[in-house]
Design a protein around this motif. Structure first.
Motif, PDB file in Angstrom:
ATOM      1  N   MET A 174       0.838  -1.206   0.000  1.00  0.00           N
ATOM      2  CA  MET A 174       0.000   0.000   0.000  1.00  0.00           C
ATOM      3  C   MET A 174       0.866   1.246   0.000  1.00  0.00           C
ATOM      4  O   MET A 174       1.618   1.473   0.940  1.00  0.00           O
ATOM      5  CB  MET A 174      -0.893   0.020   1.241  1.00  0.00           C
ATOM      6  N   ILE A 175       0.805   1.994  -1.068  1.00  0.00           N
ATOM      7  CA  ILE A 175       1.559   3.247  -1.150  1.00  0.00           C
ATOM      8  C   ILE A 175       0.564   4.401  -1.178  1.00  0.00           C
ATOM      9  O   ILE A 175      -0.396   4.396  -1.955  1.00  0.00           O
ATOM     10  CB  ILE A 175       2.443   3.296  -2.418  1.00  0.00           C
ATOM     11  N   ILE A 176       0.781   5.375  -0.302  1.00  0.00           N
ATOM     12  CA  ILE A 176      -0.046   6.579  -0.271  1.00  0.00           C
ATOM     13  C   ILE A 176       0.826   7.754  -0.674  1.00  0.00           C
ATOM     14  O   ILE A 176       1.863   8.009  -0.049  1.00  0.00           O
ATOM     15  CB  ILE A 176      -0.646   6.814   1.128  1.00  0.00           C
ATOM     16  N   ALA A 177       0.438   8.444  -1.728  1.00  0.00           N
ATOM     17  CA  ALA A 177       1.196   9.593  -2.233  1.00  0.00           C
ATOM     18  C   ALA A 177       0.472  10.877  -1.850  1.00  0.00           C
ATOM     19  O   ALA A 177      -0.729  11.022  -2.098  1.00  0.00           O
ATOM     20  CB  ALA A 177       1.322   9.500  -3.755  1.00  0.00           C
ATOM     21  N   ALA A 186      -3.374   5.149  -3.410  1.00  0.00           N
ATOM     22  CA  ALA A 186      -4.135   6.339  -2.996  1.00  0.00           C
ATOM     23  C   ALA A 186      -3.262   7.573  -3.187  1.00  0.00           C
ATOM     24  O   ALA A 186      -2.102   7.591  -2.774  1.00  0.00           O
ATOM     25  CB  ALA A 186      -4.568   6.214  -1.546  1.00  0.00           C
ATOM     26  N   LYS A 187      -3.820   8.580  -3.830  1.00  0.00           N
ATOM     27  CA  LYS A 187      -3.072   9.817  -4.093  1.00  0.00           C
ATOM     28  C   LYS A 187      -3.905  11.021  -3.663  1.00  0.00           C
ATOM     29  O   LYS A 187      -5.084  11.130  -4.028  1.00  0.00           O
ATOM     30  CB  LYS A 187      -2.738   9.955  -5.581  1.00  0.00           C
ATOM     31  N   VAL A 247      -8.565   8.814   1.733  1.00  0.00           N
ATOM     32  CA  VAL A 247      -7.658   7.692   1.459  1.00  0.00           C
ATOM     33  C   VAL A 247      -8.359   6.362   1.711  1.00  0.00           C
ATOM     34  O   VAL A 247      -8.218   5.417   0.921  1.00  0.00           O
ATOM     35  CB  VAL A 247      -6.374   7.803   2.311  1.00  0.00           C
ATOM     36  N   GLU A 248      -9.129   6.267   2.798  1.00  0.00           N
ATOM     37  CA  GLU A 248      -9.847   5.020   3.087  1.00  0.00           C
ATOM     38  C   GLU A 248     -10.829   4.691   1.956  1.00  0.00           C
ATOM     39  O   GLU A 248     -10.963   3.525   1.564  1.00  0.00           O
ATOM     40  CB  GLU A 248     -10.569   5.115   4.433  1.00  0.00           C
ATOM     41  N   ALA A 295     -12.058   1.355  -2.736  1.00  0.00           N
ATOM     42  CA  ALA A 295     -12.393   1.245  -4.158  1.00  0.00           C
ATOM     43  C   ALA A 295     -11.342   0.413  -4.891  1.00  0.00           C
ATOM     44  O   ALA A 295     -11.656  -0.363  -5.797  1.00  0.00           O
ATOM     45  CB  ALA A 295     -12.488   2.644  -4.779  1.00  0.00           C
ATOM     46  N   HIS A 296     -10.099   0.564  -4.464  1.00  0.00           N
ATOM     47  CA  HIS A 296      -8.988  -0.169  -5.110  1.00  0.00           C
ATOM     48  C   HIS A 296      -9.116  -1.661  -4.863  1.00  0.00           C
ATOM     49  O   HIS A 296      -8.784  -2.480  -5.721  1.00  0.00           O
ATOM     50  CB  HIS A 296      -7.644   0.345  -4.557  1.00  0.00           C
ATOM     51  N   HIS A 297      -9.602  -2.039  -3.674  1.00  0.00           N
ATOM     52  CA  HIS A 297      -9.699  -3.454  -3.309  1.00  0.00           C
ATOM     53  C   HIS A 297     -11.047  -4.074  -3.700  1.00  0.00           C
ATOM     54  O   HIS A 297     -11.228  -5.265  -3.559  1.00  0.00           O
ATOM     55  CB  HIS A 297      -9.484  -3.634  -1.806  1.00  0.00           C
ATOM     56  N   ALA A 298     -11.958  -3.213  -4.149  1.00  0.00           N
ATOM     57  CA  ALA A 298     -13.292  -3.711  -4.493  1.00  0.00           C
ATOM     58  C   ALA A 298     -13.244  -4.619  -5.728  1.00  0.00           C
ATOM     59  O   ALA A 298     -12.433  -4.430  -6.610  1.00  0.00           O
ATOM     60  CB  ALA A 298     -14.220  -2.545  -4.745  1.00  0.00           C
TER      61      ALA A 298
END
Length: 210
Positions: A1-4, A124-125, A201-202, A207-210
């Motif tokens: 998991m990378i958060i930018a 997540a950005k 971000v959550e 949405a990314h894991h959906a």
């Protein structure tokens, strides 16, 4: 998991990035500190931050320099903006940042080109921004708190100049990634900005894991 987390100076992105790292239990890197370290090292060596050769020569600094409180000064921020325009400097620091982003378990990185260049694959950005007036007000209070004597007008002029330099550079300019969520903190308290960032971000991760 990378958060930018990207955005201009004094937008609140660093505070938000640290809060996100604490919330999600992952390490955080303020990539701006890398450029501040280069600028600081150039100045300490008596070099010219506008000279690519002098700036590149300073990119091999020790990690321990990142803990030096001198890097947080306003003058160091100006030096960072000047050395960061050199493509050679950005290339020299690229692997350092990508290795941090790629570590097992994930990471939060904040800067100006995380979502566009360093970690375009980030799940997540956020692009955190605020008006120049709001940012100058915050920076002025912060600097006065440190005992630095500076006018708000001077800070506004410096921020505007830094924004223009960061947005206009040929390599990795400051800009919002197409898939980044915009968060304007101009009228938000610190707690409200952090809460908004965590919620955004959550939602993006869900949405990314959906």
């Amino acid at each position: 998991m990378i958060i930018a987390v990207d955005g201009p100076t004094a937008s609140g992105k660093g505070t938000i990035a640290r809060a996100l790292a604490a919330h999600f239990g992952v390490p955080h890197l303020d990539t701006g500190l890398l450029y501040r370290a280069v600028g600081f090292a150039v100045a300490q060596a008596g070099g010219n931050p506008d000279d690519p050769a002098d700036a590149v020569a300073a990119t091999g600094f020790a990690d321990s320099l990142l803990d030096d409180p001198a890097l947080r000064s306003e003058s160091c921020g100006g030096l960072a903006s000047r050395v960061s325009v050199h493509p050679e400097v950005r290339a020299a620091l690229l692997d350092r940042q990508r290795a941090f982003a790629a570590q097992p378990g994930g990471a939060v990185l904040d800067g100006r080109d995380i979502g566009t260049v360093i970690a375009p694959q980030a799940q997540a950005k956020l692009f955190v921004t605020a008006s120049v007036a709001a940012r100058a007000l915050r920076r002025h209070a912060e600097m006065r708190g440190r005992g630095e004597d500076v006018t708000r007008a001077a800070i506004e002029a410096d921020l505007a100049a830094r924004d223009a330099r960061d947005a206009a550079r040929a390599t990795a300019p400051l800009c919002q990634a197409p898939d980044a969520v915009l968060l304007d903190t101009s009228d938000l308290s610190l707690d409200a900005a952090v809460d908004a960032a965590i919620a955004l971000v959550e939602a993006r991760l869900a949405a990314h894991h959906a």
